[in-house]
Design a protein around this motif. Structure first.
Motif, PDB file in Angstrom:
ATOM      1  N   HIS A   8      23.732 -22.599  30.372  1.00 56.63           N
ATOM      2  CA  HIS A   8      24.613 -21.444  30.551  1.00 56.63           C
ATOM      3  C   HIS A   8      24.991 -21.334  32.022  1.00 56.63           C
ATOM      4  CE1 HIS A   8      23.537 -19.489  26.585  1.00 56.63           C
ATOM      5  NE2 HIS A   8      22.518 -20.319  26.746  1.00 56.63           N
ATOM      6  N   ASP A  26      24.748 -18.624  33.594  1.00 55.69           N
ATOM      7  CA  ASP A  26      23.616 -17.811  34.047  1.00 55.69           C
ATOM      8  C   ASP A  26      22.337 -18.633  33.914  1.00 55.69           C
ATOM      9  OD1 ASP A  26      21.614 -15.991  34.546  1.00 55.69           O
ATOM     10  OD2 ASP A  26      22.111 -14.662  32.861  1.00 55.69           O
ATOM     11  N   LYS A  27      21.765 -19.017  35.033  1.00 59.52           N
ATOM     12  CA  LYS A  27      20.575 -19.867  35.001  1.00 59.52           C
ATOM     13  C   LYS A  27      19.353 -19.164  34.406  1.00 59.52           C
ATOM     14  CE  LYS A  27      21.886 -22.799  38.924  1.00 59.52           C
ATOM     15  NZ  LYS A  27      21.502 -23.267  40.281  1.00 59.52           N
ATOM     16  N   GLN A  28      19.402 -17.860  34.306  1.00 53.65           N
ATOM     17  CA  GLN A  28      18.283 -17.109  33.731  1.00 53.65           C
ATOM     18  C   GLN A  28      18.430 -16.889  32.228  1.00 53.65           C
ATOM     19  OE1 GLN A  28      15.777 -16.602  35.842  1.00 53.65           O
ATOM     20  NE2 GLN A  28      17.133 -17.548  37.370  1.00 53.65           N
ATOM     21  N   ALA A  29      19.556 -17.316  31.653  1.00 48.01           N
ATOM     22  CA  ALA A  29      19.805 -17.086  30.219  1.00 48.01           C
ATOM     23  C   ALA A  29      18.735 -17.773  29.387  1.00 48.01           C
ATOM     24  CB  ALA A  29      21.180 -17.598  29.844  1.00 48.01           C
ATOM     25  N   SER A  42      28.527 -24.165  34.142  1.00 46.84           N
ATOM     26  CA  SER A  42      27.392 -24.871  33.551  1.00 46.84           C
ATOM     27  C   SER A  42      27.484 -26.377  33.810  1.00 46.84           C
ATOM     28  CB  SER A  42      27.299 -24.587  32.047  1.00 46.84           C
ATOM     29  OG  SER A  42      28.430 -25.077  31.350  1.00 46.84           O
TER      30      SER A  42
END
Length: 244
Positions: free
Chosen positions: A12, A14-17, A57
């Motif tokens: 993603h 968002d690397k924290q997803a 991504s």
């Protein structure tokens, strides 16, 4: 020569997803670290790089993959956007491995989970095999075989019969690598009077439960990669798992 297959990172922007069973970016980094330690000569990424199909991504994946000590190549899976991938790193259909060749097949059907080559791609593959009789490895996203999980087998390569019929004329094809199934697979299949090694690979992200009738995550398994060591016309291959 050592070739390593990685597959199905499902990143993603968002690397924290989170995925169903972990954090894809963290799993990607940990698998990649283990792959680098293997000192590969070439790495092939068999698709589903992204989950959210964003430019970010793919950019993040390429930045991380640039740490590899060798050339690397990728192809699109059913979740990928080929234009965004190509903007970051080339999408090739053939790689010269000196004594061997690596052919990268595009099995993506836009907007669909299943795969297909189609008559034009099958014809192009036949021409590639006519032109060069060196030992050949084929990499593709969708499995050209049943892996034993009913729901996954329904979304594998739809024209697999035509694919195997084509290969029956070309005994130089020795190895097929695929992704998509999120699980290890290793069998030998007869074509052209010879055995072809057909191998699936653990995902970098979540693992799917082998033998499942319906979609299910294998929470007891771990991300991983496949190693293929080639010596002349012979090879050894195995799967490595990574603690995350």
């Amino acid at each position: 020569m050592r070739l390593i297959q990685i597959t199905d990172s499902h990143l993603h922007a968002d690397k924290q997803a989170r995925s169903r069973a972990g954090v894809p970016w963290r799993q990607f980094q940990q698998v990649l670290e283990a792959v680098i330690a293997e000192r590969p000569d070439v790495v092939v990424f068999t698709g589903d790089v992204s989950q959210d199909e964003t430019a970010a991504s793919y950019a993040q994946a390429c930045e991380a993959l640039s740490a590899l000590p060798c050339p690397w190549f990728w192809m699109a899976g059913n979740h990928d956007q080929q234009e965004l991938m190509a903007a970051e790193h080339p999408l090739l259909n053939e790689v010269d491995l000196a004594q061997w060749r690596l052919l990268l097949l595009d099995t993506q059907v836009a907007g669909k989970p299943h795969g297909e080559l189609g008559s034009d791609a099958l014809g192009a593959l036949a021409q590639q095999l006519e032109d060069d009789d060196r030992p050949t490895m084929i990499a593709m996203h969708h499995p050209p075989v049943d892996v034993g999980a009913a729901w996954m087998d329904a979304i594998g390569l739809q024209d697999r019969d035509a694919f195997w019929q084509l290969l029956s004329a070309y005994p130089q094809v020795k190895i097929i690598l695929f992704g998509h199934a999120h699980q290890a697979y290793a069998q030998h299949h007869q074509a052209a009077g010879t055995d072809i090694g057909v191998y699936g690979c653990p995902a970098m992200a979540d693992q799917f439960l082998p033998g499942a009738e319906a979609f299910a995550i294998d929470e007891a398994s771990r991300p991983g990669y496949r190693v293929v060591d080639i010596h002349g016309q012979e090879w050894q291959t195995w799967v490595e798992r990574v603690e995350v």
